[in-house]
Write an enzyme that holds these catalytic residues in place. Structure first.
Site, PDB file in Angstrom:
ATOM      1  N   LEU A   1       0.825  -1.206   0.000  1.00  0.00           N
ATOM      2  CA  LEU A   1       0.000   0.000   0.000  1.00  0.00           C
ATOM      3  C   LEU A   1       0.857   1.254   0.000  1.00  0.00           C
ATOM      4  O   LEU A   1       1.865   1.310   0.694  1.00  0.00           O
ATOM      5  CB  LEU A   1      -0.895   0.008   1.242  1.00  0.00           C
ATOM      6  CG  LEU A   1      -1.730  -1.252   1.468  1.00  0.00           C
ATOM      7  CD1 LEU A   1      -2.434  -1.178   2.816  1.00  0.00           C
ATOM      8  CD2 LEU A   1      -2.723  -1.446   0.339  1.00  0.00           C
TER       9      LEU A   1
ATOM     10  N   PHE B   1       8.209   6.485 -10.760  1.00  0.00           N
ATOM     11  CA  PHE B   1       9.394   6.512  -9.885  1.00  0.00           C
ATOM     12  C   PHE B   1      10.637   7.009 -10.617  1.00  0.00           C
ATOM     13  O   PHE B   1      11.745   6.571 -10.361  1.00  0.00           O
ATOM     14  CB  PHE B   1       9.604   5.154  -9.200  1.00  0.00           C
ATOM     15  CG  PHE B   1       8.651   4.991  -8.057  1.00  0.00           C
ATOM     16  CD1 PHE B   1       7.316   4.725  -8.305  1.00  0.00           C
ATOM     17  CD2 PHE B   1       9.054   5.197  -6.753  1.00  0.00           C
ATOM     18  CE1 PHE B   1       6.392   4.650  -7.271  1.00  0.00           C
ATOM     19  CE2 PHE B   1       8.146   5.128  -5.708  1.00  0.00           C
ATOM     20  CZ  PHE B   1       6.815   4.855  -5.969  1.00  0.00           C
TER      21      PHE B   1
ATOM     22  N   ALA C   1      12.987  12.982 -10.157  1.00  0.00           N
ATOM     23  CA  ALA C   1      14.178  13.342  -9.376  1.00  0.00           C
ATOM     24  C   ALA C   1      13.771  14.312  -8.273  1.00  0.00           C
ATOM     25  O   ALA C   1      12.809  15.059  -8.411  1.00  0.00           O
ATOM     26  CB  ALA C   1      15.209  13.989 -10.287  1.00  0.00           C
ATOM     27  N   GLY C   2      14.497  14.302  -7.173  1.00  0.00           N
ATOM     28  CA  GLY C   2      14.151  15.194  -6.072  1.00  0.00           C
ATOM     29  C   GLY C   2      15.198  15.163  -4.984  1.00  0.00           C
ATOM     30  O   GLY C   2      16.339  14.753  -5.222  1.00  0.00           O
TER      31      GLY C   2
ATOM     32  N   CYS D   1       8.630   3.178   4.703  1.00  0.00           N
ATOM     33  CA  CYS D   1       8.971   1.906   4.055  1.00  0.00           C
ATOM     34  C   CYS D   1      10.336   1.894   3.365  1.00  0.00           C
ATOM     35  O   CYS D   1      11.156   1.031   3.651  1.00  0.00           O
ATOM     36  CB  CYS D   1       7.904   1.536   3.032  1.00  0.00           C
ATOM     37  SG  CYS D   1       6.419   0.915   3.824  1.00  0.00           S
TER      38      CYS D   1
HETATM   39  C1  UDX Z   1       6.050   2.769  -0.563  1.00  0.00           C
HETATM   40  C2  UDX Z   1       5.727   1.743  -1.650  1.00  0.00           C
HETATM   41  O1  UDX Z   1       5.380   2.422  -2.866  1.00  0.00           O
HETATM   42  C3  UDX Z   1       4.619   0.819  -1.205  1.00  0.00           C
HETATM   43  O2  UDX Z   1       4.400  -0.185  -2.190  1.00  0.00           O
HETATM   44  C4  UDX Z   1       5.039   0.150   0.120  1.00  0.00           C
HETATM   45  O3  UDX Z   1       4.027  -0.675   0.605  1.00  0.00           O
HETATM   46  C5  UDX Z   1       5.377   1.223   1.152  1.00  0.00           C
HETATM   47  O4  UDX Z   1       6.387   2.098   0.628  1.00  0.00           O
HETATM   48  P1  UDX Z   1       4.992   5.013   0.389  1.00  0.00           P
HETATM   49  O5  UDX Z   1       6.076   4.978   1.412  1.00  0.00           O
HETATM   50  O6  UDX Z   1       3.604   5.329   0.810  1.00  0.00           O
HETATM   51  O7  UDX Z   1       4.915   3.595  -0.362  1.00  0.00           O
HETATM   52  O8  UDX Z   1       5.404   6.119  -0.655  1.00  0.00           O
HETATM   53  P2  UDX Z   1       5.741   6.248  -2.221  1.00  0.00           P
HETATM   54  O9  UDX Z   1       4.640   6.956  -2.888  1.00  0.00           O
HETATM   55  O10 UDX Z   1       6.164   4.968  -2.804  1.00  0.00           O
HETATM   56  O11 UDX Z   1       6.966   7.290  -2.122  1.00  0.00           O
HETATM   57  C6  UDX Z   1       8.113   6.998  -1.321  1.00  0.00           C
HETATM   58  C7  UDX Z   1       9.101   8.116  -1.356  1.00  0.00           C
HETATM   59  O12 UDX Z   1       9.731   8.175  -2.620  1.00  0.00           O
HETATM   60  C8  UDX Z   1       8.531   9.514  -1.109  1.00  0.00           C
HETATM   61  O13 UDX Z   1       9.397  10.223  -0.250  1.00  0.00           O
HETATM   62  C9  UDX Z   1       8.512  10.149  -2.483  1.00  0.00           C
HETATM   63  O14 UDX Z   1       8.635  11.552  -2.429  1.00  0.00           O
HETATM   64  C10 UDX Z   1       9.729   9.505  -3.118  1.00  0.00           C
HETATM   65  N1  UDX Z   1       9.662   9.440  -4.587  1.00  0.00           N
HETATM   66  C11 UDX Z   1       8.716   8.677  -5.195  1.00  0.00           C
HETATM   67  C12 UDX Z   1      10.595  10.145  -5.343  1.00  0.00           C
HETATM   68  O15 UDX Z   1      11.464  10.830  -4.811  1.00  0.00           O
HETATM   69  N2  UDX Z   1      10.538  10.038  -6.706  1.00  0.00           N
HETATM   70  C13 UDX Z   1       9.612   9.283  -7.346  1.00  0.00           C
HETATM   71  O16 UDX Z   1       9.636   9.240  -8.589  1.00  0.00           O
HETATM   72  C14 UDX Z   1       8.661   8.590  -6.564  1.00  0.00           C
END
Ligand code: UDX
Length: 427
Positions: free
Chosen positions: A147, A245, A248-249, A256
């Site tokens: 999730l 995913f 960039a950031g 998680c």
């Molecule tokens: C994640 C997984 O997607 C999910 O499957 C698992 O069960 C729990 O961990 P979540 O932690 O809710 O979910 O956040 P997610 O939307 O995946 O983003 C995680 C982090 O990555 C955030 O800090 C977000 O800002 C960062 N991110 C995401 C990026 O920096 N770049 C991206 O392209 C995508």
């Protein structure tokens, strides 16, 4: 027993447990959900949901007649045979997962062959095998959650896949778990327990790797004059890569990714294998935060006495979760450089007040930006796009400098309005 009559037990009414409980209740099952914190259970009985997750409160209130909250494990054991374990497995100092809460649950379950523990919590590969040895009568099924915060209810109802791992002995329980997910129409992967556990860790580690990879492409693009958003667009159209995913950031955070990447790295290390790639993934994630401070210093020189505004505290938009949020590390680092830090977040400020050390918590973005020498956009909350950057923000800031940590705003428009604008990887 058919799935539509199967009562469900949920142990732990945290974020995963509550979403699981509410969604199974919504699908028509009687759900017995147990948490050890009595105030939380009482609040939930009144229909008050203690976390911010879109759609969850409505679900909990809408399914109240089938959703039973309790502090007693005995109620769950009496009401259901499939017991979804949704307790926290936070990282220890070494990066290993802390399984003490899972152990506490095990201590409360007898060796009943009527019951099965269905593991949703993320656990190290090998945990299932260990539990099966320790509790030979009890059924055991691995059913990791995937999730995403902010879209958890939708993710539960429309999963990309459902992973169900079991040994021979628990196959009959695994069949019943699979039947619970049939209404969602998702692909169900049946496998062994260790592989199910690994699918979860490997999926999160891969996504984190994808983020660190694009972040390094961004850093190189800054040197070579390319724009990472264009690069990601071009890469993402290759079906083998995919567009997700690749934003960039200033690095990934949340409950998680940081935890699961270190857990997998530790797990590999404990087994004698040095997971080189994950070491780099973690280092790049740390580097992104240091580079952000560097971008402010590039314009301001020393940060001693400078007023720096951080827009966004939550680790991503649509959540009030600040676990492993980049904002907290940034705030501490800026303060150690001598800066005065002000933060604003639309929902996560209250939750983070104690974690932000001496940073000033503002009631609005404009208040945080008032008199600031520089600002960092940390979380891409939509309301930050609605700010009148060229007007009231420009007038209020002492120095119009913005580091856009999520490439969220229109850099050209901001530059035209007189801002020094720094994105990520937009050379
Ligand atoms: C994640 C997984 O997607 C999910 O499957 C698992 O069960 C729990 O961990 P979540 O932690 O809710 O979910 O956040 P997610 O939307 O995946 O983003 C995680 C982090 O990555 C955030 O800090 C977000 O800002 C960062 N991110 C995401 C990026 O920096 N770049 C991206 O392209 C995508």
């Amino acid at each position: 027993m058919t799935a539509d009559r199967e009562p469900v037990g949920v142990i732990g009414a945290g974020w995963v447990g509550l979403v699981t409980a509410a969604c199974f209740a919504r699908l028509g099952h009687e759900v017995h959900c147990r948490d050890i914190v009595s105030e939380k259970v009482e609040a939930l009985r009144r229909g008050e949901v203690p976390i911010y997750e879109p759609g969850l409160a409505e679900l909990v209130r809408g399914a109240r007649d089938r959703l039973h909250f309790t502090t007693e494990m005995a109620d769950v054991l009496a009401g259901a045979e499939l017991l979804f374990c949704c307790v926290d497995t936070p990282p220890t100092y070494s990066g290993d997962a802390d399984l003490s809460r899972v152990e506490a649950v095990l201590d409360e379950l007898g060796d009943s062959d009527r019951h099965a523990l269905v593991m949703k919590s993320t656990v190290p590969v090998g945990t299932g095998r260990w539990i099966e040895r320790r509790r030979p009568e009890l059924g055991y099924v691995s059913n990791p959650e995937f999730l995403k915060e902010g879209t958890a209810v939708d993710d539960f109802m429309h999963p990309d896949r459902v992973v169900i791992g079991s040994g021979e002995r628990s196959a009959r329980f695994a069949d019943r778990v699979a039947a619970l997910y049939e209404p969602q129409g998702a692909t169900i992967i049946r496998t062994d327990v260790a592989s199910a556990e690994m699918i979860k860790l490997a999926s999160n580690a891969f996504l984190a790797t994808k983020i660190s990879f694009i972040n390094e492409i961004a850093n190189v693009s800054e040197e070579l004059g390319a724009d990472v958003t264009e690069v990601a667009r071009g890469m993402g159209l290759d079906e083998r890569i995919g567009p997700q995913f690749l934003r960039a950031g200033i690095g990934y955070g949340g409950s998680c990714f940081p935890k699961d990447v270190s857990a997998l790295k530790q797990l590999a290390g404990n087994s004698g294998y040095h997971f080189q790639l994950l070491t780099a993934v973690i280092e790049v994630n740390e580097l992104q935060k240091r580079r952000t401070v560097g971008k402010l210093q590039k314009h301001l020189g020393s940060l001693v006495g400078k007023e720096i505004a951080l827009l966004g505290v939550a680790f991503k938009p649509d959540t009030d979760d600040v676990r492993e949020a980049t904002s907290l590390v940034l705030a501490a680092r800026l303060r150690s450089e001598g800066a005065h830090v002000r933060v604003y977040d639309p929902v996560a400020t209250e939750r983070s007040r104690d974690l932000l050390g001496g940073a000033t918590v503002a009631e609005s973005a404009l208040e945080a930006l008032d008199g600031a020498d520089g600002a960092v956009l940390v979380t891409e909350w939509p309301e930050f796009r609605e700010l009148d950057w060229a007007g009231s923000v420009r007038e209020r800031m002492a120095n119009p400098l913005l580091v856009d940590g999520r490439n969220f705003l229109d850099g050209d428009a901001l530059r035209a309005a007189g801002f020094a604008y720094e994105g990520i990887g937009r050379g």
